[in-house]
Design a protein around this motif. Structure first.
Motif, PDB file in Angstrom:
ATOM      1  N   LEU A  63      35.654  43.515  -8.632  1.00 31.63           N
ATOM      2  CA  LEU A  63      35.633  43.047  -7.084  1.00 31.63           C
ATOM      3  C   LEU A  63      36.833  42.090  -6.904  1.00 31.63           C
ATOM      4  O   LEU A  63      36.196  41.049  -6.642  1.00 31.63           O
ATOM      5  N   THR A  64      38.060  42.802  -6.730  1.00 30.30           N
ATOM      6  CA  THR A  64      38.449  41.327  -5.909  1.00 30.30           C
ATOM      7  C   THR A  64      39.007  41.570  -4.679  1.00 30.30           C
ATOM      8  O   THR A  64      38.959  43.053  -3.815  1.00 30.30           O
ATOM      9  N   GLY A  65      39.541  40.399  -3.771  1.00 30.49           N
ATOM     10  CA  GLY A  65      39.873  40.240  -2.351  1.00 30.49           C
ATOM     11  C   GLY A  65      40.605  39.341  -2.038  1.00 30.49           C
ATOM     12  O   GLY A  65      40.346  38.201  -2.620  1.00 30.49           O
ATOM     13  N   SER A  66      41.779  39.281  -0.539  1.00 34.19           N
ATOM     14  CA  SER A  66      42.132  38.460  -0.168  1.00 34.19           C
ATOM     15  C   SER A  66      42.622  38.513   1.056  1.00 34.19           C
ATOM     16  O   SER A  66      42.947  39.836   1.804  1.00 34.19           O
ATOM     17  N   VAL A  67      42.890  37.963   1.786  1.00 35.06           N
ATOM     18  CA  VAL A  67      42.889  37.580   3.148  1.00 35.06           C
ATOM     19  C   VAL A  67      44.016  36.195   3.448  1.00 35.06           C
ATOM     20  O   VAL A  67      43.791  34.937   2.749  1.00 35.06           O
ATOM     21  N   ASN A  68      44.845  36.843   4.313  1.00 28.05           N
ATOM     22  CA  ASN A  68      45.912  36.090   4.611  1.00 28.05           C
ATOM     23  C   ASN A  68      45.994  35.763   6.400  1.00 28.05           C
ATOM     24  O   ASN A  68      46.097  36.574   6.609  1.00 28.05           O
ATOM     25  N   GLY A  69      46.343  34.398   6.912  1.00 27.54           N
ATOM     26  CA  GLY A  69      45.729  35.257   8.532  1.00 27.54           C
ATOM     27  C   GLY A  69      46.959  34.115   9.254  1.00 27.54           C
ATOM     28  O   GLY A  69      46.905  33.568   9.797  1.00 27.54           O
ATOM     29  N   TRP A  70      48.188  34.111   7.907  1.00 29.81           N
ATOM     30  CA  TRP A  70      49.469  32.576   8.412  1.00 29.81           C
ATOM     31  C   TRP A  70      50.046  33.150   9.095  1.00 29.81           C
ATOM     32  O   TRP A  70      50.696  34.306   9.218  1.00 29.81           O
ATOM     33  N   ALA A  71      50.681  32.939   9.971  1.00 34.53           N
ATOM     34  CA  ALA A  71      51.674  32.874  10.921  1.00 34.53           C
ATOM     35  C   ALA A  71      52.581  32.237  11.007  1.00 34.53           C
ATOM     36  O   ALA A  71      52.163  30.662  11.706  1.00 34.53           O
ATOM     37  N   ILE A  72      54.412  31.979  10.743  1.00 33.81           N
ATOM     38  CA  ILE A  72      54.601  30.495  10.452  1.00 33.81           C
ATOM     39  C   ILE A  72      55.914  30.647  11.641  1.00 33.81           C
ATOM     40  O   ILE A  72      56.848  32.064  11.471  1.00 33.81           O
ATOM     41  N   SER A  73      56.383  30.770  12.570  1.00 34.29           N
ATOM     42  CA  SER A  73      57.428  30.889  13.888  1.00 34.29           C
ATOM     43  C   SER A  73      57.153  32.609  14.201  1.00 34.29           C
ATOM     44  O   SER A  73      56.437  32.961  13.987  1.00 34.29           O
ATOM     45  N   ASP A  74      58.688  33.029  13.622  1.00 33.40           N
ATOM     46  CA  ASP A  74      58.838  34.737  14.020  1.00 33.40           C
ATOM     47  C   ASP A  74      58.245  35.599  12.605  1.00 33.40           C
ATOM     48  O   ASP A  74      57.709  36.413  12.299  1.00 33.40           O
ATOM     49  N   HIS A  75      57.710  34.976  11.676  1.00 27.71           N
ATOM     50  CA  HIS A  75      56.863  34.785  10.666  1.00 27.71           C
ATOM     51  C   HIS A  75      55.417  35.807  10.719  1.00 27.71           C
ATOM     52  O   HIS A  75      54.632  34.896  10.696  1.00 27.71           O
ATOM     53  N   ARG A  76      55.468  37.194  10.406  1.00 26.67           N
ATOM     54  CA  ARG A  76      54.145  37.001  10.219  1.00 26.67           C
ATOM     55  C   ARG A  76      53.473  38.148   8.862  1.00 26.67           C
ATOM     56  O   ARG A  76      54.389  38.951   8.434  1.00 26.67           O
ATOM     57  N   TRP A  77      52.517  37.569   7.935  1.00 22.81           N
ATOM     58  CA  TRP A  77      51.742  37.788   6.916  1.00 22.81           C
ATOM     59  C   TRP A  77      50.990  38.062   6.714  1.00 22.81           C
ATOM     60  O   TRP A  77      50.050  37.966   5.788  1.00 22.81           O
TER      61      TRP A  77
END
Length: 202
Positions: A63-77
């Motif tokens: 079981l693997t999982g990942s989370v990304n809450g980054w928002a830099i300037s106009d970049h969303r991931w």
């Protein structure tokens, strides 16, 4: 946007609790449980963790999982993803060749990314000027190999291919709320897993 960020934080906590629960109920004996992180995800600032447990002589479940809450300037991931997998090992568990079958699912909020690729009907070039927000689920098969570095440490490489179904809302720009597409379905066929894992085997 604030609601989506709150959901990401809540889901990341839920994912961590699920992995801790798996650890708690797994029998921790030699060569029966492994913790891992995907170095490729780490390099792109996508925090991730995985646990793998023996379920039979040549079988393991992961079981693997990942989370990304980054928002830099106009970049969303921003995204969260969970990916369970069952593996068959040709020799010993946690060593050598293996094949696997996996599921995957999660949510995303992405845009402002310059990816000049049109791959099998999925046009990633649209991510440069617009934003997509939605959910996905899919299935895949994989092949991998694990190298033993020491008694407890391994390096593991894996690639998976499969099908993913998604439904999304599309927004006119990366930082605005002007919606131009609502609940649009899309089918993706291609890579569903790419990993170079650093593994600690108990």
């Amino acid at each position: 946007m604030h609601t989506h960020t709150s959901r990401l934080k809540a889901l990341s906590r839920l994912l961590l609790l699920a992995i801790l629960a798996v650890i708690a109920v797994s029998p921790v004996h030699a060569q029966k449980v492994a913790l891992k992180t995907n170095l490729l995800y780490d390099a792109t600032l996508n925090p991730n963790i995985g646990i793998e447990s023996a379920i039979a002589k040549k079988w393991t479940a992961e079981l693997t999982g990942s989370v990304n809450g980054w928002a830099i300037s106009d970049h969303r991931w921003k995204h969260w993803m969970i990916q369970p997998e069952v593996r068959y090992w040709f020799c010993d568990r946690f060593s050598g060749h293996f094949v696997g079958a996996h599921l995957l699912g999660g949510q995303y909020n992405v845009g402002g990314l310059d990816i000049p690729v049109n791959f099998l009907g999925t046009d990633f070039r649209k991510l440069k000027d617009t934003r997509f927000q939605g959910w996905f689920g899919g299935v895949g098969i994989a092949y991998g190999y694990a190298w033993a570095l020491s008694k407890h440490w391994n390096i593991e490489a894996e690639i998976g291919l499969g099908w993913t179904y998604t439904r999304y809302d599309q927004f006119r720009c990366t930082g605005c709320g002007k919606k131009i597409t609502t609940d649009h379905p899309h089918n993706y066929v291609g890579p569903t897993k790419l990993a170079v894992n650093l593994v600690y085997v108990f």
